[in-house]
Design a protein around this motif. Structure first.
Motif, mmCIF file in Angstrom:
data_model
loop_
_atom_site.group_PDB
_atom_site.id
_atom_site.type_symbol
_atom_site.label_atom_id
_atom_site.label_comp_id
_atom_site.label_asym_id
_atom_site.label_seq_id
_atom_site.Cartn_x
_atom_site.Cartn_y
_atom_site.Cartn_z
ATOM 1 N N PRO A 107 -37.935 -27.940 -98.032
ATOM 2 C CA PRO A 107 -39.106 -28.765 -97.709
ATOM 3 C C PRO A 107 -38.732 -30.036 -96.940
ATOM 4 O O PRO A 107 -37.648 -30.590 -97.119
ATOM 5 C CB PRO A 107 -39.668 -29.125 -99.092
ATOM 6 C CG PRO A 107 -39.194 -28.032 -99.997
ATOM 7 C CD PRO A 107 -37.834 -27.646 -99.468
ATOM 8 N N ASP A 108 -39.655 -30.476 -96.110
ATOM 9 C CA ASP A 108 -39.513 -31.705 -95.325
ATOM 10 C C ASP A 108 -38.270 -31.706 -94.434
ATOM 11 O O ASP A 108 -37.709 -32.770 -94.150
ATOM 12 C CB ASP A 108 -39.495 -32.938 -96.237
ATOM 13 C CG ASP A 108 -40.745 -33.040 -97.093
ATOM 14 O OD1 ASP A 108 -41.845 -32.812 -96.552
ATOM 15 O OD2 ASP A 108 -40.621 -33.339 -98.297
ATOM 16 N N SER A 109 -37.798 -30.529 -94.036
ATOM 17 C CA SER A 109 -36.627 -30.400 -93.161
ATOM 18 C C SER A 109 -35.392 -31.080 -93.741
ATOM 19 O O SER A 109 -34.573 -31.636 -93.025
ATOM 20 C CB SER A 109 -36.922 -30.989 -91.772
ATOM 21 O OG SER A 109 -38.062 -30.385 -91.214
ATOM 22 N N LYS A 110 -35.251 -31.015 -95.065
ATOM 23 C CA LYS A 110 -34.144 -31.696 -95.747
ATOM 24 C C LYS A 110 -33.204 -30.684 -96.389
ATOM 25 O O LYS A 110 -33.278 -30.423 -97.589
ATOM 26 C CB LYS A 110 -34.679 -32.666 -96.798
ATOM 27 C CG LYS A 110 -35.442 -33.817 -96.185
ATOM 28 C CD LYS A 110 -35.933 -34.782 -97.227
ATOM 29 C CE LYS A 110 -36.674 -35.926 -96.557
ATOM 30 N NZ LYS A 110 -37.309 -36.813 -97.530
ATOM 31 N N GLY A 111 -32.341 -30.101 -95.584
ATOM 32 C CA GLY A 111 -31.331 -29.197 -96.100
ATOM 33 C C GLY A 111 -31.739 -27.739 -96.028
ATOM 34 O O GLY A 111 -32.748 -27.378 -95.410
ATOM 35 N N TYR A 112 -30.936 -26.907 -96.693
ATOM 36 C CA TYR A 112 -31.096 -25.457 -96.606
ATOM 37 C C TYR A 112 -30.979 -24.821 -97.982
ATOM 38 O O TYR A 112 -30.405 -25.387 -98.899
ATOM 39 C CB TYR A 112 -30.017 -24.866 -95.680
ATOM 40 C CG TYR A 112 -30.010 -25.524 -94.328
ATOM 41 C CD1 TYR A 112 -30.933 -25.175 -93.355
ATOM 42 C CD2 TYR A 112 -29.091 -26.528 -94.032
ATOM 43 C CE1 TYR A 112 -30.943 -25.800 -92.119
ATOM 44 C CE2 TYR A 112 -29.095 -27.161 -92.806
ATOM 45 C CZ TYR A 112 -30.023 -26.789 -91.851
ATOM 46 O OH TYR A 112 -30.034 -27.419 -90.635
ATOM 47 N N THR A 113 -31.527 -23.612 -98.101
ATOM 48 C CA THR A 113 -31.471 -22.851 -99.339
ATOM 49 C C THR A 113 -31.446 -21.364 -99.001
ATOM 50 O O THR A 113 -31.856 -20.972 -97.898
ATOM 51 C CB THR A 113 -32.694 -23.164 -100.242
ATOM 52 O OG1 THR A 113 -32.593 -22.407 -101.453
ATOM 53 C CG2 THR A 113 -34.007 -22.825 -99.554
ATOM 54 N N ILE A 114 -30.978 -20.554 -99.935
ATOM 55 C CA ILE A 114 -31.036 -19.100 -99.746
ATOM 56 C C ILE A 114 -32.253 -18.516 -100.471
ATOM 57 O O ILE A 114 -32.554 -17.345 -100.336
ATOM 58 C CB ILE A 114 -29.734 -18.408 -100.229
ATOM 59 C CG1 ILE A 114 -29.316 -18.880 -101.621
ATOM 60 C CG2 ILE A 114 -28.612 -18.638 -99.249
ATOM 61 C CD1 ILE A 114 -29.638 -17.910 -102.682
ATOM 62 N N CYS A 115 -32.956 -19.320 -101.222
ATOM 63 C CA CYS A 115 -34.081 -18.881 -102.051
ATOM 64 C C CYS A 115 -35.411 -19.155 -101.348
ATOM 65 O O CYS A 115 -35.729 -20.310 -101.059
ATOM 66 C CB CYS A 115 -34.030 -19.609 -103.397
ATOM 67 S SG CYS A 115 -35.373 -19.149 -104.508
#
Length: 135
Positions: A24-32
Motif C-alpha cells: 500500500p501507498d507505494s511503500k515496499g513490496y510483498t509476495i502476498c
C-alpha cells in the motif's frame, strides 16, 4: 470502482519462487496479494508507465493465487516457506505471467518477466482443508 494490484517485474527475478507485488501507498513490496496495495486504475496507469511493472485487477491475480507455501525439511516435516505467517501468493511461473500479462491494463511497453523454471520450484501447497484454519 475496480481495485488493481501492481506486479513488479523488475523485483521478481528467476530465483524468486513467487511474484512480487507493490505494498500500500507505494511503500515496499510483498509476495502476498492480501498484503499488497490496492490502486485505482488511474494510479495504476501512472505507476506502470515505465514498463517495470504491470497493473491487474485483484480478482485476476486471485484466480492464480495459491495458499501458504511450505517446503520439506530434511527430517521430512513441512515448514512454512516464509516468515511463519500465512500468505496468499502467485507462483513466479510462465503460465502465471502469461495470464497476468493478458489481463494487464495496457500502459505501453512492458518489460519481459523472468519466471522460475518449474524444476527449481520448491514450494509445496496443501489443500485448503489441511492448512491452518481450514475447515
Amino acid at each position: 470502482m475496480s481495485e488493481y494490484l501492481i506486479a513488479h517485474i523488475g523485483h521478481t527475478i528467476k530465483d524468486h519462487e513467487h511474484i512480487t507485488w507493490w505494498r500500500p501507498d507505494s511503500k515496499g513490496y510483498t509476495i502476498c496479494i492480501e498484503k499488497a496495495g490496492l490502486y485505482s486504475e488511474q494510479e495504476a496507469r501512472g505507476i506502470c508507465s515505465h514498463g517495470c511493472c504491470i497493473a491487474v485487477k485483484k480478482a485476476e491475480a486471485a484466480k492464480l493465487s495459491r495458499g501458504t507455501p511450505y517446503y520439506r525439511r530434511s527430517d521430512g516435516t513441512l515448514g512454512k516457506l516464509y516468515d511463519g505467517d500465512s500468505h496468499v501468493v502467485v507462483p513466479n511461473g510462465k503460465t502465471e505471467w502469461a495470464a497476468l500479462l493478458a489481463a494487464r491494463v495496457d500502459c505501453g511497453k512492458t518489460d519481459k518477466p523472468t519466471p522460475r523454471a518449474p524444476s527449481k520450484a520448491r514450494a509445496i501447497y496443501l489443500p485448503t482443508t489441511l492448512q491452518e484454519g481450514g475447515a
